[in-house]
Each structure stands twice: as structure tokens, then as C-alpha cells.
Design a protein around this motif. Structure first.
Motif, short mmCIF file in Angstrom:
data_model
loop_
_atom_site.label_atom_id
_atom_site.label_comp_id
_atom_site.label_asym_id
_atom_site.label_seq_id
_atom_site.Cartn_x
_atom_site.Cartn_y
_atom_site.Cartn_z
N GLN A 1 0.83 -1.21 0.00
CA GLN A 1 0.00 0.00 0.00
C GLN A 1 0.86 1.26 0.00
OE1 GLN A 1 -1.99 -0.96 3.58
NE2 GLN A 1 -3.62 -2.12 2.58
N LEU A 2 1.92 1.26 0.79
CA LEU A 2 2.80 2.42 0.85
C LEU A 2 3.54 2.61 -0.47
CD1 LEU A 2 4.20 2.03 4.44
CD2 LEU A 2 2.56 3.71 3.62
N LEU A 3 3.93 1.52 -1.10
CA LEU A 3 4.58 1.63 -2.40
C LEU A 3 3.63 2.19 -3.44
CD1 LEU A 3 6.63 -1.70 -2.46
CD2 LEU A 3 7.51 0.63 -2.15
N CYS A 4 2.37 1.81 -3.39
CA CYS A 4 1.37 2.36 -4.31
C CYS A 4 1.22 3.85 -4.08
CB CYS A 4 0.02 1.67 -4.13
SG CYS A 4 0.00 -0.02 -4.70
N PHE A 5 1.13 4.25 -2.81
CA PHE A 5 1.02 5.67 -2.50
C PHE A 5 2.26 6.41 -2.98
CE2 PHE A 5 2.12 9.18 0.32
CZ PHE A 5 1.08 10.04 -0.02
N ASN A 6 3.41 5.84 -2.75
CA ASN A 6 4.65 6.46 -3.18
C ASN A 6 4.66 6.66 -4.70
OD1 ASN A 6 7.27 7.51 -2.81
ND2 ASN A 6 8.14 5.55 -3.44
N GLY A 7 4.12 5.70 -5.41
CA GLY A 7 4.01 5.83 -6.86
C GLY A 7 3.13 7.00 -7.25
N CYS A 8 2.05 7.21 -6.54
CA CYS A 8 1.16 8.35 -6.81
C CYS A 8 1.91 9.65 -6.56
CB CYS A 8 -0.06 8.33 -5.90
SG CYS A 8 -1.19 6.99 -6.18
N ALA A 9 2.61 9.72 -5.46
CA ALA A 9 3.32 10.94 -5.10
C ALA A 9 4.47 11.22 -6.06
CB ALA A 9 3.83 10.84 -3.66
N GLN B 1 -8.47 11.45 4.41
CA GLN B 1 -8.93 11.81 5.74
C GLN B 1 -7.80 12.24 6.68
OE1 GLN B 1 -12.14 12.02 6.84
NE2 GLN B 1 -12.71 11.65 4.72
N ARG B 2 -6.59 11.76 6.41
CA ARG B 2 -5.48 12.00 7.34
C ARG B 2 -4.45 13.00 6.85
NH1 ARG B 2 -7.85 7.42 8.06
NH2 ARG B 2 -7.98 6.47 10.11
N GLN C 1 -7.99 2.82 0.53
CA GLN C 1 -6.69 3.44 0.77
C GLN C 1 -6.73 4.94 0.45
OE1 GLN C 1 -3.87 1.17 -1.49
NE2 GLN C 1 -4.29 -0.70 -0.35
N ALA C 2 -7.40 5.29 -0.63
CA ALA C 2 -7.51 6.71 -1.00
C ALA C 2 -8.23 7.48 0.10
CB ALA C 2 -8.24 6.85 -2.32
N LYS D 1 -7.77 9.06 -5.53
CA LYS D 1 -8.93 8.22 -5.87
C LYS D 1 -8.72 7.48 -7.18
CE LYS D 1 -12.27 11.01 -3.36
NZ LYS D 1 -13.39 11.96 -3.48
N ARG D 2 -8.01 8.10 -8.10
CA ARG D 2 -7.76 7.48 -9.40
C ARG D 2 -6.73 6.36 -9.29
NH1 ARG D 2 -5.10 11.57 -12.49
NH2 ARG D 2 -3.24 10.73 -11.51
#
Length: 67
Positions: free
Chosen positions: A4-12, A39-40, A33-34, A26-27
């Protein structure tokens, strides 16, 4: 959690700014996860901020600073 963190890192990483928009999360992430991130994450207040922009740098730092 690591995946999950790697996915987020990819977005960033693909963001050309110091912020990320909720629509990008969201995309690019599963909805649960989105929403967790949205929210945070604090609002981004830098000079190039757009309405609704989120500060993913502060969010990521806070997530890992306690580890």
C-alpha cells in the motif's frame, strides 16, 4: 501495508508538485486506501497550492517519523 505504501509512493512520485489532489489518490489507489489518505493528510498551504490540495510530504513524514 508495504504494498500500500509503495502504491502511495508511486502516486506521489508522479506528481509534479509538492502536493497531491484527492482526485489523483482516488484514481490511483483502491478506494479504501484513498479515503484513508484523504482523511489523514493535512491541507497543503504552499505557494502553489490549489483548492483541496493535500500535503503528502508532511503526511509521509508523520507516518514514518514514529517508526
Amino acid at each position: 501495508m508495504l504494498i500500500q505504501l509503495l502504491c502511495f509512493n508511486g502516486c506521489a512520485d508522479i506528481s509534479p508538485h509538492s502536493f497531491i489532489m484527492p482526485e489523483e489518490l482516488k484514481r490511483d489507489l483502491p478506494s479504501v486506501q484513498a479515503e484513508y489518505c484523504i482523511q489523514r493528510m493535512p491541507p497543503y498551504t504552499g505557494h502553489e497550492a490549489q483548492p483541496g490540495a493535500l500535503d503528502y510530504v508532511s503526511f509521509t513524514y508523520a507516518l514514518f517519523a514514529n517508526r
